[in-house]
Design a protein around this motif. Sequence first.
Motif, PDB file in Angstrom:
ATOM      1  N   TYR A  19       0.835  -1.329   0.123  1.00  0.00           N
ATOM      2  CA  TYR A  19       0.138  -0.037   0.087  1.00  0.00           C
ATOM      3  C   TYR A  19       0.943   1.303   0.047  1.00  0.00           C
ATOM      4  O   TYR A  19       1.656   1.441   0.988  1.00  0.00           O
ATOM      5  CB  TYR A  19      -0.936  -0.087   1.199  1.00  0.00           C
ATOM      6  CG  TYR A  19      -1.364   1.267   1.958  1.00  0.00           C
ATOM      7  CD1 TYR A  19      -1.913   2.287   1.273  1.00  0.00           C
ATOM      8  CD2 TYR A  19      -1.218   1.516   3.242  1.00  0.00           C
ATOM      9  CE1 TYR A  19      -2.479   3.292   1.862  1.00  0.00           C
ATOM     10  CE2 TYR A  19      -1.601   2.412   3.855  1.00  0.00           C
ATOM     11  CZ  TYR A  19      -2.243   3.467   3.241  1.00  0.00           C
ATOM     12  OH  TYR A  19      -2.653   4.470   3.952  1.00  0.00           O
ATOM     13  N   LYS A  22      -2.695   7.141  -1.676  1.00  0.00           N
ATOM     14  CA  LYS A  22      -4.039   7.202  -1.256  1.00  0.00           C
ATOM     15  C   LYS A  22      -4.742   7.832  -2.276  1.00  0.00           C
ATOM     16  O   LYS A  22      -4.520   8.810  -2.807  1.00  0.00           O
ATOM     17  CB  LYS A  22      -4.110   8.091   0.116  1.00  0.00           C
ATOM     18  CG  LYS A  22      -3.295   7.623   1.448  1.00  0.00           C
ATOM     19  CD  LYS A  22      -3.468   8.318   2.440  1.00  0.00           C
ATOM     20  CE  LYS A  22      -2.334   8.083   3.366  1.00  0.00           C
ATOM     21  NZ  LYS A  22      -2.642   7.377   4.585  1.00  0.00           N
ATOM     22  N   SER A 139      -4.737   3.909  10.742  1.00  0.00           N
ATOM     23  CA  SER A 139      -3.850   3.764   9.724  1.00  0.00           C
ATOM     24  C   SER A 139      -4.337   2.445   8.750  1.00  0.00           C
ATOM     25  O   SER A 139      -4.398   1.675   9.098  1.00  0.00           O
ATOM     26  CB  SER A 139      -2.824   3.120  10.735  1.00  0.00           C
ATOM     27  OG  SER A 139      -1.224   2.957   9.971  1.00  0.00           O
ATOM     28  N   GLY A 140      -3.931   2.996   7.750  1.00  0.00           N
ATOM     29  CA  GLY A 140      -4.251   1.927   6.589  1.00  0.00           C
ATOM     30  C   GLY A 140      -3.987   0.468   6.607  1.00  0.00           C
ATOM     31  O   GLY A 140      -4.903  -0.337   6.659  1.00  0.00           O
ATOM     32  N   SER A 141      -2.759   0.331   6.953  1.00  0.00           N
ATOM     33  CA  SER A 141      -2.233  -1.022   7.076  1.00  0.00           C
ATOM     34  C   SER A 141      -2.927  -1.884   8.218  1.00  0.00           C
ATOM     35  O   SER A 141      -2.959  -3.059   8.247  1.00  0.00           O
ATOM     36  CB  SER A 141      -0.685  -1.139   7.549  1.00  0.00           C
ATOM     37  OG  SER A 141      -0.211  -0.254   8.285  1.00  0.00           O
ATOM     38  N   ARG A 144      -5.704  -4.477   7.729  1.00  0.00           N
ATOM     39  CA  ARG A 144      -5.273  -5.849   7.426  1.00  0.00           C
ATOM     40  C   ARG A 144      -4.917  -6.767   8.624  1.00  0.00           C
ATOM     41  O   ARG A 144      -5.081  -7.969   8.811  1.00  0.00           O
ATOM     42  CB  ARG A 144      -3.863  -5.646   6.493  1.00  0.00           C
ATOM     43  CG  ARG A 144      -4.169  -5.243   5.305  1.00  0.00           C
ATOM     44  CD  ARG A 144      -3.023  -5.085   4.329  1.00  0.00           C
ATOM     45  NE  ARG A 144      -1.813  -4.992   5.144  1.00  0.00           N
ATOM     46  CZ  ARG A 144      -0.900  -3.917   4.600  1.00  0.00           C
ATOM     47  NH1 ARG A 144      -1.323  -3.132   3.457  1.00  0.00           N
ATOM     48  NH2 ARG A 144       0.364  -3.522   5.231  1.00  0.00           N
ATOM     49  N   ARG A 194       3.039   8.203   6.079  1.00  0.00           N
ATOM     50  CA  ARG A 194       2.080   9.205   5.527  1.00  0.00           C
ATOM     51  C   ARG A 194       2.484  10.259   4.712  1.00  0.00           C
ATOM     52  O   ARG A 194       2.119  10.575   3.512  1.00  0.00           O
ATOM     53  CB  ARG A 194       1.289   9.847   6.811  1.00  0.00           C
ATOM     54  CG  ARG A 194       0.148  10.330   6.469  1.00  0.00           C
ATOM     55  CD  ARG A 194      -1.004  10.330   7.909  1.00  0.00           C
ATOM     56  NE  ARG A 194      -1.410   8.975   8.153  1.00  0.00           N
ATOM     57  CZ  ARG A 194      -2.437   8.704   8.832  1.00  0.00           C
ATOM     58  NH1 ARG A 194      -2.959   9.786   9.429  1.00  0.00           N
ATOM     59  NH2 ARG A 194      -3.081   7.490   8.826  1.00  0.00           N
TER      60      ARG A 194
HETATM   61  C1  DP6 Z   1       5.079   0.847   3.510  1.00  0.00           C
HETATM   62  O1  DP6 Z   1      -0.403   2.240   7.103  1.00  0.00           O
HETATM   63  O2  DP6 Z   1       1.558   3.349   8.119  1.00  0.00           O
HETATM   64  O3  DP6 Z   1       4.290  -0.071   5.120  1.00  0.00           O
HETATM   65  O4  DP6 Z   1      -2.385   4.869   6.313  1.00  0.00           O
HETATM   66  O5  DP6 Z   1      -0.924   6.646   6.445  1.00  0.00           O
HETATM   67  O6  DP6 Z   1      -0.977   5.324   8.510  1.00  0.00           O
HETATM   68  P1  DP6 Z   1      -1.086   5.359   7.078  1.00  0.00           P
HETATM   69  O7  DP6 Z   1       0.201   4.419   6.455  1.00  0.00           O
HETATM   70  P2  DP6 Z   1       0.528   3.284   6.816  1.00  0.00           P
HETATM   71  O8  DP6 Z   1       1.494   2.626   5.579  1.00  0.00           O
HETATM   72  C2  DP6 Z   1       2.147   1.548   5.355  1.00  0.00           C
HETATM   73  C3  DP6 Z   1       3.053   1.567   4.302  1.00  0.00           C
HETATM   74  C4  DP6 Z   1       4.036   0.402   4.130  1.00  0.00           C
HETATM   75  C5  DP6 Z   1       3.313  -0.571   3.279  1.00  0.00           C
HETATM   76  C6  DP6 Z   1       1.958  -1.450   3.664  1.00  0.00           C
HETATM   77  O9  DP6 Z   1       1.970  -1.654   5.088  1.00  0.00           O
HETATM   78  O10 DP6 Z   1       1.322  -1.816   2.877  1.00  0.00           O
END
Ligand code: DP6
Length: 326
Positions: A19, A22, A139-141, A144, A194
Amino acid sequence: MSGQAVTARSNVNVALVKYWGKRDTALNLPASGSISLTLDGLYIDATVAFGASGTDRFEIDGEPAAGEERERMASFLDLVRVRAGRADAVTVRTTSHVPRGVGLASSAAAFAALALAGSRAAGLALDATALSALARRGSGSACRSIFGGFVEWRRGELADGSDSVAEPLLAPDAWDVRVVVAVTSTAPKSVSSRVGMARAAASPLYPAWVAGADADLAEARAAIRARDLGALGEIAEHSALEMHAIGLAARPPLLYWRGATVECVHRVWQLRAEGVPGWVTIDAGPQVKVLCAPADVPRIAEALAAVPGVERVLACVPGQGAEVIG
Ligand code: DP6
């Protein structure tokens, strides 16, 4: 703590298809889907209680939360409060069982645990999908980490983000793989995910990254279904290297790697050429994570530990999703 305190535990996860970008920052919606593996033994416990007197209290590892960490926690608990129709104060405590500064997505574990503990403490009974959507806002990750094993976070199409949630692909005990982590620096990361993602969006390579995401996801999904470690490793390595290439091409540039990071990548490639298969992935920091079969852990761990600049090496097995523990 007053009110009914609920404690939840959540493991970290490592993305195999990343990921990185955004489509909506307010709702935290990703530009593309991602696929991860939840890791056992690296977790965060969150305890939440509503109905406390006075003002909100947030504590991280025994210290009052401060700065951006506090703000992120506070706005997340506000979301829970609005959803539950409550206006009372909240007390939140998190305890980290992830070695500090090892670049292992502790915010993913933290917000997954907070989503579960917070919603239960507020009197909400959310199913796993709704919990995933809630955790995503923190937090996006984190969306999961609600699930164990191999997990896919769907990009979703709806503007309100309700279909941008994670779902399990394969249970943790369905395929025995390992992730070996080489810690090359425990200094705090210089650019958060971010901020890194915001910069990436202006990179000339970003449109190609987004355009290629569906094909990467399909390849990873098929590899997981077939339990084909070579195929999964190849796509995971490609996804990670492409993510970092975006940063290199951005203005200003973004490079999370240290010298030891590069040396670890070369060492893994050398081992592979010698018949010890492992594939690297790297997140928003200098640590190198290697996907491999259980039998190859000793040789890979030993080789990485010998790379100058590697501070420590840990080996992780697939882990369960978030759960209420008290
Ligand atoms: C490189 O989930 O920490 O680990 O949504 O802004 O809180 P926000 O970001 P975050 O980003 C993770 C980025 C990564 C790739 C991944 O875990 O998919």
